[in-house]
Design a protein around this motif. Structure first.
Motif, short mmCIF file in Angstrom:
data_model
loop_
_atom_site.label_atom_id
_atom_site.label_comp_id
_atom_site.label_asym_id
_atom_site.label_seq_id
_atom_site.Cartn_x
_atom_site.Cartn_y
_atom_site.Cartn_z
N LEU A 74 45.62 34.11 44.40
CA LEU A 74 45.89 35.32 43.63
C LEU A 74 44.67 35.56 42.76
O LEU A 74 44.30 34.71 41.94
CB LEU A 74 47.13 35.13 42.76
N ASN A 75 44.01 36.72 42.94
CA ASN A 75 42.76 36.96 42.23
C ASN A 75 43.00 37.20 40.74
O ASN A 75 44.10 37.56 40.32
CB ASN A 75 42.02 38.15 42.85
N PRO A 76 41.97 36.98 39.90
CA PRO A 76 42.15 37.08 38.45
C PRO A 76 42.65 38.44 37.97
O PRO A 76 43.50 38.52 37.09
CB PRO A 76 40.75 36.79 37.89
N LYS A 77 42.12 39.52 38.53
CA LYS A 77 42.50 40.85 38.04
C LYS A 77 43.99 41.10 38.22
O LYS A 77 44.68 41.58 37.31
CB LYS A 77 41.68 41.92 38.77
N GLU A 78 44.52 40.74 39.40
CA GLU A 78 45.94 41.00 39.66
C GLU A 78 46.86 39.93 39.10
O GLU A 78 48.07 40.08 39.14
CB GLU A 78 46.14 41.22 41.16
N ALA A 79 46.29 38.86 38.56
CA ALA A 79 47.11 37.88 37.85
C ALA A 79 47.73 38.47 36.60
O ALA A 79 48.69 37.92 36.05
CB ALA A 79 46.26 36.67 37.48
N ASN A 80 47.21 39.62 36.15
CA ASN A 80 47.75 40.28 34.96
C ASN A 80 48.91 41.21 35.28
O ASN A 80 49.51 41.77 34.36
CB ASN A 80 46.64 41.09 34.28
N ASP A 81 49.23 41.39 36.55
CA ASP A 81 50.29 42.31 36.96
C ASP A 81 51.54 41.50 37.29
O ASP A 81 51.55 40.74 38.25
CB ASP A 81 49.83 43.10 38.19
#
Length: 286
Positions: A74-81
């Motif tokens: 799971l990439n860092p940017k979408e870990a916030n979603d």
């Protein structure tokens, strides 16, 4: 000249790119799972993407004499979603696949608490699966983000030689090499690192534990930057042995720690009759 691009997003590239890469000497690539530009709205869309990295893309690369491996995460940017977080619970089944040679891309985008949690959990998965980890350092606050990343790596207990911190620059290379981790550099046309700057870093820090990649994706990028770096090294006085170490033997050594990097002799060229699940790369004509 043989080249192994250890970080390139071929899902975003065309078959013309594969053809040009082969002509330039590229014989193997690793494609990390990453953010596709359009936010994904459900975990299922990740699974289709992971399946493509494990099936369709290796088939497509093979048509042009290039061996394709991948990293899954799971990439860092979408870990916030919050919609994407269930992906973390499904990674085990993908990390067990033969062509997965690392956990990645993981790391930081905006250095949020959610990214802290995703990074720590996925480093633990790397430990459990005995895989290397490909770690993305943030594009903003690079030095602070790299120091924070190294702290989390140390806390995770993963062996530093199993970790590459990518997208580094002159300000961060020293601390990463001092930590025992590998140092990754993305060579871009306008941003990140140029081939000339890369040559200066190699002059200062040497060729040990250094990976050079194009990180080519859907943005302004160039899948031939690995070859351009090799040419710049030769022009600056490095010899062919140095080039082979940086552009081939180093990525083989790093990803070889997975136990899954089975490199084969390249075939004679595209097999026009080959298909993947009944589909081919041919369009139009007979």
């Amino acid at each position: 000249m043989r080249i192994f691009d250890p970080h390139i997003h071929m899902t975003s590239r065309t078959t013309d790119d594969y053809e040009a890469m082969y002509a330039a000497g590229v014989r193997a690539v690793v494609e990390p799972a990453f953010w596709l530009g359009q936010p994904r709205t459900s975990p299922e869309s990740f699974y289709d993407y992971f399946d493509a990295l494990l099936g369709w893309e290796p088939y497509r690369a093979a048509q042009f004499g290039i061996q394709h491996f991948c990293t899954i995460a799971l990439n860092p940017k979408e870990a916030n979603d919050p919609r994407c977080l269930p992906v973390l619970d499904e990674l085990d089944r993908y990390l067990a696949k033969d062509r997965v040679v690392a956990v990645g891309e993981i790391g930081y985008d905006s250095m949020t608490p959610q990214e802290d949690e995703a990074l720590a959990r996925q480093l633990q998965l790397a430990v459990e699966h005995e895989l290397p980890a490909l770690v993305h350092t943030p594009h903003r606050d690079k030095a602070a983000g790299t120091r924070r990343t190294l702290d989390v790596v140390r806390e995770s207990g993963i062996a530093p030689e199993l970790v590459v911190l990518d997208h580094l620059n002159e300000l961060t290379v020293g601390m990463v090499l001092d930590s025992g981790c590998w140092a990754g550099f993305s060579i871009y046309p306008k941003t990140k690192m140029s081939e000339d700057r890369m040559v200066e870093i190699l002059k200062e820090h040497g060729t040990q534990r250094v990976l050079v990649n194009s990180a080519a994706d859907w943005g302004r990028s160039d899948p031939l930057k690995t070859r351009r770096t090799a040419d710049a090294m030769l022009a600056a006085g490095f010899d062919e042995e140095d080039v082979d170490k940086v552009l081939w033997r180093n990525p083989v050594a790093f990803y070889g720690q997975s136990g899954r990097l089975e490199l084969e002799e390249p075939g004679p060229g595209p097999d026009e009759a080959a298909t993947f699940q009944g589909n081919s790369i041919r369009r139009g004509g007979a």
